[in-house]
Design an enzyme around this catalytic site. Structure first.
Site, PDB file in Angstrom:
ATOM      1  N   MET A   1     -12.356   4.247  -0.375  1.00  0.00           N
ATOM      2  CA  MET A   1     -13.008   4.616   0.959  1.00  0.00           C
ATOM      3  C   MET A   1     -13.684   5.757   1.012  1.00  0.00           C
ATOM      4  O   MET A   1     -13.199   6.870   1.603  1.00  0.00           O
ATOM      5  CB  MET A   1     -11.875   4.356   2.182  1.00  0.00           C
TER       6      MET A   1
ATOM      7  N   ASP B   1      -4.889   3.771  -1.897  1.00  0.00           N
ATOM      8  CA  ASP B   1      -5.933   3.755  -1.006  1.00  0.00           C
ATOM      9  C   ASP B   1      -6.578   5.282  -1.378  1.00  0.00           C
ATOM     10  O   ASP B   1      -5.614   6.081  -1.162  1.00  0.00           O
ATOM     11  CB  ASP B   1      -5.495   3.921   0.358  1.00  0.00           C
TER      12      ASP B   1
ATOM     13  N   HIS C   1      -8.262   0.848  -4.129  1.00  0.00           N
ATOM     14  CA  HIS C   1      -9.125   0.652  -2.844  1.00  0.00           C
ATOM     15  C   HIS C   1      -9.983   2.066  -2.506  1.00  0.00           C
ATOM     16  O   HIS C   1      -9.337   2.688  -2.107  1.00  0.00           O
ATOM     17  CB  HIS C   1      -8.438   0.207  -1.731  1.00  0.00           C
TER      18      HIS C   1
ATOM     19  N   SER D   1       0.828  -1.273   0.049  1.00  0.00           N
ATOM     20  CA  SER D   1      -0.092  -0.199   0.102  1.00  0.00           C
ATOM     21  C   SER D   1       0.804   1.159  -0.134  1.00  0.00           C
ATOM     22  O   SER D   1       1.641   1.279   0.795  1.00  0.00           O
ATOM     23  CB  SER D   1      -0.896   0.036   1.194  1.00  0.00           C
TER      24      SER D   1
ATOM     25  N   MET E   1      -9.114   7.933  -0.154  1.00  0.00           N
ATOM     26  CA  MET E   1     -10.089   8.350   1.089  1.00  0.00           C
ATOM     27  C   MET E   1     -10.491   9.492   0.606  1.00  0.00           C
ATOM     28  O   MET E   1      -9.875  10.738   0.252  1.00  0.00           O
ATOM     29  CB  MET E   1      -9.114   8.309   2.316  1.00  0.00           C
TER      30      MET E   1
ATOM     31  N   ASP F   1      -6.404  -6.635   4.162  1.00  0.00           N
ATOM     32  CA  ASP F   1      -5.572  -5.316   4.056  1.00  0.00           C
ATOM     33  C   ASP F   1      -5.793  -4.798   5.565  1.00  0.00           C
ATOM     34  O   ASP F   1      -6.843  -4.662   6.150  1.00  0.00           O
ATOM     35  CB  ASP F   1      -6.408  -4.346   3.279  1.00  0.00           C
TER      36      ASP F   1
ATOM     37  N   GLY G   1      -2.768   3.661   7.769  1.00  0.00           N
ATOM     38  CA  GLY G   1      -1.825   2.556   7.726  1.00  0.00           C
ATOM     39  C   GLY G   1      -1.215   2.494   9.237  1.00  0.00           C
ATOM     40  O   GLY G   1      -1.374   3.250  10.083  1.00  0.00           O
TER      41      GLY G   1
ATOM     42  N   MET H   1     -11.172  -6.216   5.233  1.00  0.00           N
ATOM     43  CA  MET H   1     -10.305  -5.156   6.227  1.00  0.00           C
ATOM     44  C   MET H   1     -10.059  -5.774   7.409  1.00  0.00           C
ATOM     45  O   MET H   1     -10.736  -6.445   8.339  1.00  0.00           O
ATOM     46  CB  MET H   1     -11.063  -3.992   6.329  1.00  0.00           C
TER      47      MET H   1
ATOM     48  N   SER I   1       2.827  -0.262   5.932  1.00  0.00           N
ATOM     49  CA  SER I   1       3.910  -0.116   6.739  1.00  0.00           C
ATOM     50  C   SER I   1       4.923  -1.220   6.963  1.00  0.00           C
ATOM     51  O   SER I   1       6.110  -1.024   7.310  1.00  0.00           O
ATOM     52  CB  SER I   1       3.421   0.316   8.417  1.00  0.00           C
TER      53      SER I   1
ATOM     54  N   HIS J   1      -1.155  -1.280  -4.628  1.00  0.00           N
ATOM     55  CA  HIS J   1      -2.308  -0.845  -3.824  1.00  0.00           C
ATOM     56  C   HIS J   1      -2.395   0.633  -3.545  1.00  0.00           C
ATOM     57  O   HIS J   1      -1.607   1.156  -2.749  1.00  0.00           O
ATOM     58  CB  HIS J   1      -2.503  -1.681  -2.377  1.00  0.00           C
TER      59      HIS J   1
END
Ligand code: DX5
Ligand code: ZN
Length: 213
Positions: free
Chosen positions: A66, A33, A64, A6, A35, A173, A142, A135, A196, A31
């Protein structure tokens, strides 16, 4: 096991090199993310960043979402040509319609379940999906701690998948590392996202390899 680092945990001041580094280190997907500051209490990046990321990446993107307005974001990110777009079942009133829209762009549709959501809720969507993302942390950040109940949920989901659509993959994830990778593998998980753990290591290749069991 396929591995999708990610980029939320990447050094955004050095993003192009970070993307090249994880692709060269043997990741399977990148990946991303997304948001919106509404569905989750954080904001990330739009197509102005993801388009150049897609150009630099030698591996396919796994986007992904969100967000609350899924349809708007699917239209916004489709030109980045990801392999997958996943959206949260908790924010979508018409999942079948959205799945059809994602597929109409030639992108593989996936649904995400938050840690509290039951896999049975999406049983009648499974035949239309390429992947389900479970999830294992509350979405938004993260570096959070892995929620172990996802393991049992993955097993339950695997049974439903075997019954309804054996081609559908399971991705997990949040908080994934070399300590929990084996129980995830044994539960039937196909792809792990790791932020991370990969970007916090000083050897990306070694970190990715440790998850490819
Ligand atoms: C959380 C994101 C994750 C996150 C994972 O909302 O969906 O992809 O970046 O990060 P780690 O692996 O650090 O938990
Ligand atoms: Zn994610």
């Amino acid at each position: 096991m396929l591995v999708a680092p990610s980029i939320l945990s990447a050094d955004f001041g050095n993003l192009a090199n970070e993307i090249k580094a994880i692709c060269d280190a043997g990741c399977d997907l990148v990946h991303v993310d997304v948001m919106d500051g509404h569905f989750v209490p954080n904001m990330t990046i739009g197509p102005v960043v993801v388009e150049p990321v897609a150009k630099v990446a030698s591996k396919p993107l796994d986007i992904h979402l969100m967000v609350e307005n899924n349809t708007f974001f699917v239209d916004l990110f489709a030109p980045c040509k990801p392999l997958y777009i996943s959206f949260h079942i908790e924010s979508e009133k018409h999942p079948h319609r959205l799945i059809q829209k994602i597929r109409s762009y030639g992108i593989k549709p996936a649904i995400v379940l938050n840690p509290h959501s039951r896999p049975q809720e999406i049983e009648y969507l499974l035949e239309d999906l390429d992947m389900v993302l479970l999830m294992s942390v509350n979405p938004g950040f993260g570096g959070q701690k892995f929620i172990p109940s996802v393991v049992e949920k993955a097993k339950e989901l695997k049974e439903l998948i075997n019954k309804r659509n054996p081609n559908c993959l399971i991705e997990v994830d949040g908080g994934v590392n070399d300590k929990n990778i084996e129980i995830l593998k044994n539960a039937g998980v196909d792809i792990v996202v790791a932020g991370s753990y990969v970007f916090g290591s000083d050897d990306y290749e070694k970190a990715i390899k440790s998850l490819k069991i």
